[in-house]
Every structure is written in structure tokens, then in C-alpha cells.
Design a protein around this motif. Structure first.
Motif, mmCIF file in Angstrom:
data_model
loop_
_atom_site.group_PDB
_atom_site.id
_atom_site.type_symbol
_atom_site.label_atom_id
_atom_site.label_comp_id
_atom_site.label_asym_id
_atom_site.label_seq_id
_atom_site.Cartn_x
_atom_site.Cartn_y
_atom_site.Cartn_z
ATOM 1 N N ILE A 146 -0.209 3.235 -11.367
ATOM 2 C CA ILE A 146 -0.890 2.791 -9.801
ATOM 3 C C ILE A 146 -2.146 4.273 -10.178
ATOM 4 O O ILE A 146 -2.970 5.092 -9.671
ATOM 5 C CB ILE A 146 0.124 4.157 -8.906
ATOM 6 N N ASN A 160 -6.836 -1.210 -5.301
ATOM 7 C CA ASN A 160 -7.112 -2.690 -5.132
ATOM 8 C C ASN A 160 -7.758 -2.556 -3.308
ATOM 9 O O ASN A 160 -8.055 -2.190 -2.586
ATOM 10 C CB ASN A 160 -5.878 -3.158 -4.736
ATOM 11 N N PRO A 206 -9.272 -5.323 -1.400
ATOM 12 C CA PRO A 206 -9.325 -6.299 -0.597
ATOM 13 C C PRO A 206 -10.522 -7.105 -0.777
ATOM 14 O O PRO A 206 -11.459 -6.362 0.222
ATOM 15 C CB PRO A 206 -8.593 -5.980 0.893
ATOM 16 N N GLY A 251 -5.463 0.879 5.888
ATOM 17 C CA GLY A 251 -4.421 1.346 5.258
ATOM 18 C C GLY A 251 -2.999 2.213 5.739
ATOM 19 O O GLY A 251 -3.804 3.520 6.607
ATOM 20 N N THR A 252 -2.167 1.763 5.784
ATOM 21 C CA THR A 252 -1.293 3.129 6.025
ATOM 22 C C THR A 252 -0.001 3.762 5.100
ATOM 23 O O THR A 252 1.162 3.995 5.661
ATOM 24 C CB THR A 252 0.011 2.774 7.348
ATOM 25 N N ALA A 291 1.486 5.837 1.497
ATOM 26 C CA ALA A 291 1.704 6.729 0.794
ATOM 27 C C ALA A 291 0.492 7.938 1.141
ATOM 28 O O ALA A 291 0.268 8.941 1.683
ATOM 29 C CB ALA A 291 2.328 7.269 -0.204
ATOM 30 N N THR A 292 -0.649 7.139 0.822
ATOM 31 C CA THR A 292 -2.370 7.746 0.600
ATOM 32 C C THR A 292 -2.527 8.148 2.175
ATOM 33 O O THR A 292 -3.050 9.254 2.614
ATOM 34 C CB THR A 292 -2.550 7.119 0.242
ATOM 35 N N LYS A 320 10.627 -0.146 0.754
ATOM 36 C CA LYS A 320 9.309 -0.278 0.378
ATOM 37 C C LYS A 320 9.056 1.681 0.151
ATOM 38 O O LYS A 320 9.663 2.195 0.852
ATOM 39 C CB LYS A 320 8.148 -0.847 1.481
ATOM 40 N N ARG A 321 8.282 2.313 -1.202
ATOM 41 C CA ARG A 321 8.467 3.608 -0.970
ATOM 42 C C ARG A 321 7.937 4.319 0.756
ATOM 43 O O ARG A 321 6.888 4.360 1.272
ATOM 44 C CB ARG A 321 6.997 3.789 -1.984
ATOM 45 N N VAL A 332 -3.307 -4.722 12.621
ATOM 46 C CA VAL A 332 -4.721 -5.780 11.588
ATOM 47 C C VAL A 332 -2.790 -6.415 11.507
ATOM 48 O O VAL A 332 -3.722 -7.858 10.515
ATOM 49 C CB VAL A 332 -4.950 -5.146 11.027
ATOM 50 N N ARG A 333 -1.429 -6.510 12.044
ATOM 51 C CA ARG A 333 -1.281 -7.816 11.414
ATOM 52 C C ARG A 333 -1.158 -8.737 12.336
ATOM 53 O O ARG A 333 -1.638 -9.344 12.088
ATOM 54 C CB ARG A 333 0.688 -6.777 11.983
ATOM 55 N N THR A 344 -6.358 0.946 0.161
ATOM 56 C CA THR A 344 -5.564 0.224 0.427
ATOM 57 C C THR A 344 -4.455 -0.156 -0.919
ATOM 58 O O THR A 344 -4.602 -1.325 -1.637
ATOM 59 C CB THR A 344 -6.864 -1.176 0.425
ATOM 60 N N GLY A 345 -3.743 0.719 -1.890
ATOM 61 C CA GLY A 345 -3.484 0.440 -2.834
ATOM 62 C C GLY A 345 -4.403 0.268 -3.636
ATOM 63 O O GLY A 345 -5.506 0.340 -4.029
ATOM 64 N N PHE A 346 -3.176 -0.428 -4.718
ATOM 65 C CA PHE A 346 -3.570 -0.324 -6.781
ATOM 66 C C PHE A 346 -2.569 -1.472 -6.876
ATOM 67 O O PHE A 346 -1.929 -2.522 -5.865
ATOM 68 C CB PHE A 346 -2.756 0.092 -6.816
ATOM 69 N N ASN A 353 0.979 -6.715 -2.818
ATOM 70 C CA ASN A 353 0.027 -6.657 -1.622
ATOM 71 C C ASN A 353 -0.544 -7.175 -2.887
ATOM 72 O O ASN A 353 -2.081 -7.346 -2.060
ATOM 73 C CB ASN A 353 0.093 -4.893 -2.250
HETATM 74 P P1 NA7 Z 1 0.647 0.721 -0.512
HETATM 75 O O1 NA7 Z 1 1.355 2.125 -0.574
HETATM 76 O O2 NA7 Z 1 0.192 -0.193 -1.373
HETATM 77 O O3 NA7 Z 1 -0.310 1.767 0.826
HETATM 78 C C1 NA7 Z 1 -1.390 0.416 1.080
HETATM 79 C C2 NA7 Z 1 -1.742 0.162 2.324
HETATM 80 O O4 NA7 Z 1 -2.739 -0.469 2.191
HETATM 81 C C3 NA7 Z 1 -0.387 -0.263 3.041
HETATM 82 O O5 NA7 Z 1 -0.693 -0.215 4.435
HETATM 83 C C4 NA7 Z 1 -1.466 -1.877 3.471
HETATM 84 O O6 NA7 Z 1 -0.236 -3.317 3.568
HETATM 85 C C5 NA7 Z 1 -2.504 -1.551 2.933
HETATM 86 N N1 NA7 Z 1 -3.437 -3.749 3.253
HETATM 87 C C6 NA7 Z 1 -3.516 -3.316 1.225
HETATM 88 N N2 NA7 Z 1 -4.194 -4.878 1.490
HETATM 89 C C7 NA7 Z 1 -4.763 -4.988 3.047
HETATM 90 C C8 NA7 Z 1 -5.305 -6.028 3.669
HETATM 91 N N3 NA7 Z 1 -5.481 -6.711 3.092
HETATM 92 N N4 NA7 Z 1 -5.267 -5.761 5.536
HETATM 93 C C9 NA7 Z 1 -4.905 -4.772 6.133
HETATM 94 N N5 NA7 Z 1 -3.735 -3.318 4.967
HETATM 95 C C10 NA7 Z 1 -3.908 -3.346 3.518
HETATM 96 O O7 NA7 Z 1 -0.602 2.460 -1.722
HETATM 97 P P2 NA7 Z 1 -1.110 3.628 -1.483
HETATM 98 O O8 NA7 Z 1 -2.028 4.182 -2.041
HETATM 99 O O9 NA7 Z 1 -1.044 4.485 0.353
HETATM 100 O O10 NA7 Z 1 0.786 4.180 -1.955
HETATM 101 C C11 NA7 Z 1 0.630 3.950 -3.223
HETATM 102 C C12 NA7 Z 1 1.778 4.644 -4.408
HETATM 103 O O11 NA7 Z 1 1.137 5.682 -4.197
HETATM 104 C C13 NA7 Z 1 2.789 5.364 -3.138
HETATM 105 O O12 NA7 Z 1 3.727 3.820 -2.643
HETATM 106 C C14 NA7 Z 1 3.119 6.319 -3.748
HETATM 107 O O13 NA7 Z 1 3.658 6.230 -4.754
HETATM 108 C C15 NA7 Z 1 1.706 6.784 -4.534
HETATM 109 P P3 NA7 Z 1 1.078 -3.406 3.863
HETATM 110 O O14 NA7 Z 1 1.622 -2.640 3.598
HETATM 111 O O15 NA7 Z 1 0.935 -4.007 2.061
HETATM 112 O O16 NA7 Z 1 0.795 -4.308 4.499
#
Ligand code: NA7
Length: 543
Positions: A146, A150, A152, A186-187, A189-190, A330-331, A352-353, A381-383, A500
Motif C-alpha cells: 500500500i 492514488n 483520481p 474518501g472514507t 481506513a485512513t 472490503k477492509r 458523492v455516490r 483516496t487510497g493507493f 479502486n
Molecule cells: P481506501 O481504503 O482505498 O479508501 C480510499 C477512499 O477514497 C475510499 O473511500 C474511496 O471510495 C475513495 N475514493 C477513491 N477514489 C474516489 C473517487 N474517484 N471518487 C470518490 N471517492 C473516491 O484507502 P485508505 O488509504 O483509506 O486505506 C488503505 C488501506 O491502508 C486500508 O485498507 C488499510 O489496510 C490500511 P470507494 O470506497 O472506492 O468508493
């Protein structure tokens, strides 16, 4: 195949838990090792993730190297909280690096830009962003699952007048949001960790949610000397249980389906685990949540009911209660004051869904439903997980074939640790190994020991070349996919299945057969003389 000298015996990429463990194991083989680390210190994910509230979701007393790595360190280190914060984990890894004198082999602030297998000379040529090339017989990636952020590609970010941050590349100085209007996007784990912290400072916090999660209370608290002493005195047994377990944690493994219990009994079991906090509710209650949708429905409904209790505004509670995926497919984040944060006057949840983000403007975030003026944006927004970092490293195996090309239809590995066509290369917590479906240090320890075992085996046979066979890889991929197909995981959009990242191959990236299951298979492989690996020797050693 001839062979030429190399600068070092092995190159390891990454100085988090995986890289430090690998370095230690390779030193035991009397090998010379260089570790390249992009960060300025040890820590891996904990070097980069310094956002407010960042802490580990594995209990700290199990989130560490075991006695197999160093019983002295295990004995001397004491954690202060049930779930350690990012700074304390960095302190721990600094302590480890100093105690074991690991830093002398680590080149910090050095990012690998290419790693190419030179077949003629049976060696890896690793280029770094300082322009240097270093050669080694063996090449081990310990780059974390991780680690590539990412963001977007929303248009307009360059026009934004305020400050913006990605949680996975957080500044080292504290960021002060006092009096500011802040957006968290984003919502996962972070975000679930950061939001309650930022909400306490911000003038107003807008949380942009696409998918709600089933967040489990962490119930974090300081831990005292008595508890630490008790854990330390039972460590040998606890580590052994963790190594044989599914998730790398020494929990009591649940047996039986939630459907076999009465509704009252289920409620009592769920409530007890909910009160305990942490992953117990998923792991110690019933055993079939990941394979039986009807059973999963019982816990999913329990979780939704808790969210509706915690969040006062019914419309907000409904938005926060997941209904599009089953629990734990999902985690699930661990939360501390996350849901109740939405009861604050200065926090607004934006869905934003139904109305996706369309643009970042000079003054904030514009969605299909309206514009939100903010002074700062936090992208949570994750990785691009599991493969993202490996692909960006420019890895090329035999015949110049890139890893990205070989895995164009999804990862193909043997045991999640090696891949055919990339001789003398190994991956710590690679795709199709238990990795992120486990308490990472326990999986890492096994990976590092096994990889050292394969290399040690090759050397004891007089060899300096080892490669996973195509047949062994085919068998592992088939086994991996068969297990994955038997679960509910592929049906949920998550980073576990690559959903994602637009265009990413949809497949289950981590191995679902468990830490214990994977360990047993690896043990059988080693007892069968490292079956599935071809060992050879370079014909002549050129000088
Ligand atoms: P996550 O779990 O991938 O969360 C990223 C969040 O960002 C998630 O809520 C996504 O919504 C949101 N996201 C990503 N792209 C978009 C777009 N284009 N529009 C709206 N929202 C978006 O990353 P984290 O950093 O929280 O956690 C990663 C891991 O680190 C975690 O699982 C642990 O193992 C430690 P989505 O859910 O994709 O609809």
C-alpha cells in the motif's frame, strides 16, 4: 549462462518491516546486501503515513518482530497503547535498526527507477534515481502493498488556491487546520482515522463519501505494565498461534455459522465482540462470513444498527450505513469517535455516490450536487495497491519482459513470493500471498525466512540461480483462484480486487488461504527440496 562479479550479493528494496527482516535474514547467510529506500528513514508505510490519527489496526503487542527475529528486542521493547500510533511505530523500527546495526546497509533517499535481469551475467542491474547502477545476484522487493498513492485525475487541482495533501505522503511537520474549512475526500481506513482528528480543529469539515464502510470500534487505550508483562510471558505460545492462524493474529478461531445460532445468541456474541473492539467481531464470532451471504447478512445488519444508534441525524446515518456490500468483503476500518463526529455541527457528509466530484476549483470542490468552498483538501483516496509500486519500478526479467507485461491479465506468482521468468527475484508480501489479509509482520517474517531458505538452498547446491517453474506457478495461480472464487470477496468493489483503480485487472490480489495455510504449503515445498524452483549454477565466474 556465464556469471560476472556483482557489487553485492543481494539488493533489497524498501526499509519497512519487510526490508529490515529480509536484510537480517540475508546477513545470516553471510551475504553482502544493499537496501534501497526512497524515504529518509526506516519505517516503510509508517515513514509516509503521518496524517492526523494514523495508527495501526493490529494490536501493537502482535505488530512487531517475534522472537525468531530477535528475542532481545521482543523483550526490551514495550508499547504504550493497544493500537500504536505512527510515531511510536517509527520509534520501534528505529530501535530495531539501531539494535541490529541495520542502517549501515541501507541507502536512504534513494528510489529504484529500473531493475533489469541480465541473463548473460546472471545478475540484476538496479538503477537508482541518483543515476547509479548497482549489480547483485539476488533482488528482493519489500516495497509494501500500500505504497503508491492514488490521486483520481479530477480536473482543476492546479487551480486550487488552498493547500492540499494526500494522506499517504503527509508532511513531516504537523499541519494545523485550526479555523480552516477542510474537505476530506474518501472514507476508507485512513479517512476514518483522520476525520475525527481534523474535525476537532477545522472551522468546518466536509467529508466526501462514495462508499460507506462497516467501521468497527477500536477501543484504543493505554496499556499498562501488568498487561505487557502478561503478554510477554506467554509470547512463545501466542506467536506460535499467530503463525498457524488465518490472519496472523493469536485469536480464538471461530467455528460454526452465524445461521446455526438463535437471533438472541448471535446478538449476544456480536455485542460482546463489538464491546471488545478491534477485528474480533469478524474473526472470533462465526467462521463463514466470507463464504455465506446469508450468514454475513446477520452481522452486516448488526453493524448497520450500531451506526444508526451512534449517528443522530437519520439521513446521515442512512448514508453512513453500508448496503452495497457484505461485511468484511472490503477492509473494515477501525474507528475511534468516527461515527459520533458526524453529530458535530461543524461536520457535513457529502454523498458523492449520487452526485460525483466533477472538478476541483480555485475555491474548493464541485460535485454534481453543488460547490463546497474550502481552504484545504485532504485526499484520503487510497493507493494503487499490491502491483502499483512493483510496476513503477521498471522491473524486467528474462528477454527484457517487463513485470507489467507478464502480469497484464493479473499477477502470476509461485506462492506469492516469486514469478517465472524473473530468476533470483523474490517479493516480500507479493500478490497472491496472504499479505494484506493478515497481521503483516507475521506474514513478512515467514516470507523473509522462506526466501532466505530458497537462496540458502541454491547456495548449498553450489548454485547461484533459482527460478520458479512455469508449472509450479500455474498450479499456484489455479489454487489461488479456486480459493478466491469460493468467497464473496470478488463481488465487492474494493482495492483487494483492484476495483479502486480504473482499468486495473479485477482479481483477488491477496491470498485468502490464510497465514497458517500458506506457511504449511511453503514448509512442504521446502521439505520437498524447494519443489517448484529450478536451481542452477552460472557456468564460469568471470572476474
Ligand atoms: P481506501 O481504503 O482505498 O479508501 C480510499 C477512499 O477514497 C475510499 O473511500 C474511496 O471510495 C475513495 N475514493 C477513491 N477514489 C474516489 C473517487 N474517484 N471518487 C470518490 N471517492 C473516491 O484507502 P485508505 O488509504 O483509506 O486505506 C488503505 C488501506 O491502508 C486500508 O485498507 C488499510 O489496510 C490500511 P470507494 O470506497 O472506492 O468508493
Amino acid at each position: 549462462m556465464s556469471s560476472s562479479r556483482t557489487d553485492v550479493d543481494a539488493i533489497v528494496v524498501g526499509a519497512g518491516f519487510g526490508g529490515l527482516n529480509m536484510l537480517h535474514e540475508l546477513r545470516k547467510l553471510d551475504m553482502t546486501v544493499t537496501v534501497f529506500e526512497a524515504g529518509g528513514g526506516v519505517g516503510g508505510t509508517w515513514y509516509w503515513n503521518r496524517y492526523p490519527g494514523a495508527r495501526c489496526d493490529s494490536e501493537s503487542v502482535y505488530y512487531m518482530f517475534s522472537d525468531r527475529f530477535s528475542s532481545q528486542i521482543l523483550d526490551e521493547w514495550t508499547w504504550s497503547e493497544r493500537f500504536a500510533g505512527h510515531a511510536e511505530i517509527r520509534d520501534y523500527l528505529d530501535f530495531v535498526a539501531d539494535k541490529m546495526d541495520l542502517r549501515r546497509d541501507i541507502r536512504f533517499n534513494t528510489r529504484v527507477s529500473a531493475a533489469v535481469y541480465d541473463e548473460e551475467n546472471n545478475r540484476w542491474e538496479v538503477t537508482t534515481d541518483d543515476g547509479a547502477t548497482t549489480t547483485a545476484r539476488y533482488f528482493v522487493t519489500a516495497v509494501g502493498c500500500i505504497s503508491t498513492t492514488n490521486l483520481p485525475p479530477w480536473p482543476g487541482l492546479e487551480n486550487f488556491a488552498g493547500d492540499w495533501y494526500h494522506t499517504g505522503a503527509w508532511p513531516h511537520e504537523p499541519v494545523d487546520f485550526t479555523g480552516k474549512r477542510v474537505a476530506v475526500i474518501g472514507t476508507g481506513a485512513t479517512a476514518v482515522q483522520a476525520i475525527p482528528e481534523i474535525a476537532q480543529q477545522a472551522a468546518h469539515l466536509y467529508v466526501f463519501q462514495r462508499t460507506p464502510n462497516y467501521d468497527i470500534p477500536a477501543r484504543n487505550h493505554p496499556i499498562g505494565p501488568d498487561y505487557v508483562q502478561k503478554v510477554k510471558s506467554t509470547y512463545p505460545e501466542l506467536w506460535e498461534r499467530a503463525r498457524q492462524s488465518a490472519f496472523g493474529l493469536p485469536y480464538q478461531v471461530a467455528e460454526g455459522s452465524a445461521l446455526d445460532a438463535t437471533p438472541e445468541e448471535r446478538e449476544r456474541v456480536f455485542q460482546a465482540a463489538w464491546d471488545k473492539g478491534g477485528f474480533y467481531i469478524g474473526l472470533e464470532t462465526y467462521s463463514d462470513f466470507l463464504v455465506n451471504k446469508e450468514s454475513n447478512d446477520t452481522i452486516s445488519e448488526f453493524m448497520r444498527a450500531r451506526i444508526r444508534e451512534l449517528v443522530h441525524d437519520p439521513a446521515t446515518a442512512e448514508l453512513l450505513a453500508p448496503s452495497d456490500h457484505p461485511f468484511f468483503t472490503k477492509r473494515p476500518p477501525l474507528e475511534s469517535n468516527y461515527y459520533v463526529t458526524f453529530n458535530r455541527d461543524n461536520v457535513t457528509l457529502v454523498d458523492v455516490r449520487s452526485t460525483p466530484i466533477e472538478e476541483i476549483t480555485e475555491s474548493g470542490v464541485r460535485t454534481g450536487g453543488g460547490s463546497y468552498g474550502v481552504d484545504a483538501i485532504v485526499f484520503a483516496t487510497g493507493f494503487d495497491t499490491m502491483t502499483g509500486t512493483l510496476f513503477r519500478m521498471g522491473i524486467k526479467g528474462r528477454n527484457g519482459v517487463s513485470l507489467e507485461h507478464k502480469w497484464a491479465d493479473g499477477p502470476r506468482t509461485y506462492l506469492g513470493l516469486a514469478t517465472h521468468g524473473f530468476p533470483n527475484m523474490f517479493m516480500i508480501t507479493g500478490p497472491q500471498s496472504p499479505s494484506v489479509l493478515s497481521n503483516m509482520p507475521v506474514a513478512i517474517e515467514q516470507n523473509a525466512e522462506f526466501i532466505a531458505g530458497v537462496i540458502g538452498h541454491a547456495r548449498s547446491e553450489g548454485g547461484d540461480f533459482v527460478e520458479a517453474t512455469r508449472e509450479a506457478e500455474d498450479r499456484w495461480v489455479a489454487h489461488h483462484n479456486e480459493l478466491a472464487d469460493g468467497t464473496l470477496l470478488l463481488g465487492t468493489n474494493s482495492w483487494w480486487v483492484g476495483a479502486n483503480i480504473p482499468g486495473k485487472v479485477r482479481t483477488l490480489y491477496p491470498y485468502v488461504g490464510g497465514v497458517g495455510g500458506h506457511r504449511k504449503i511453503c514448509q512442504d515445498v521446502s521439505e520437498a527440496g524447494y519443489e517448484g524452483f529450478t536451481v542452477g549454477a552460472s557456468s564460469t565466474a568471470a572476474s
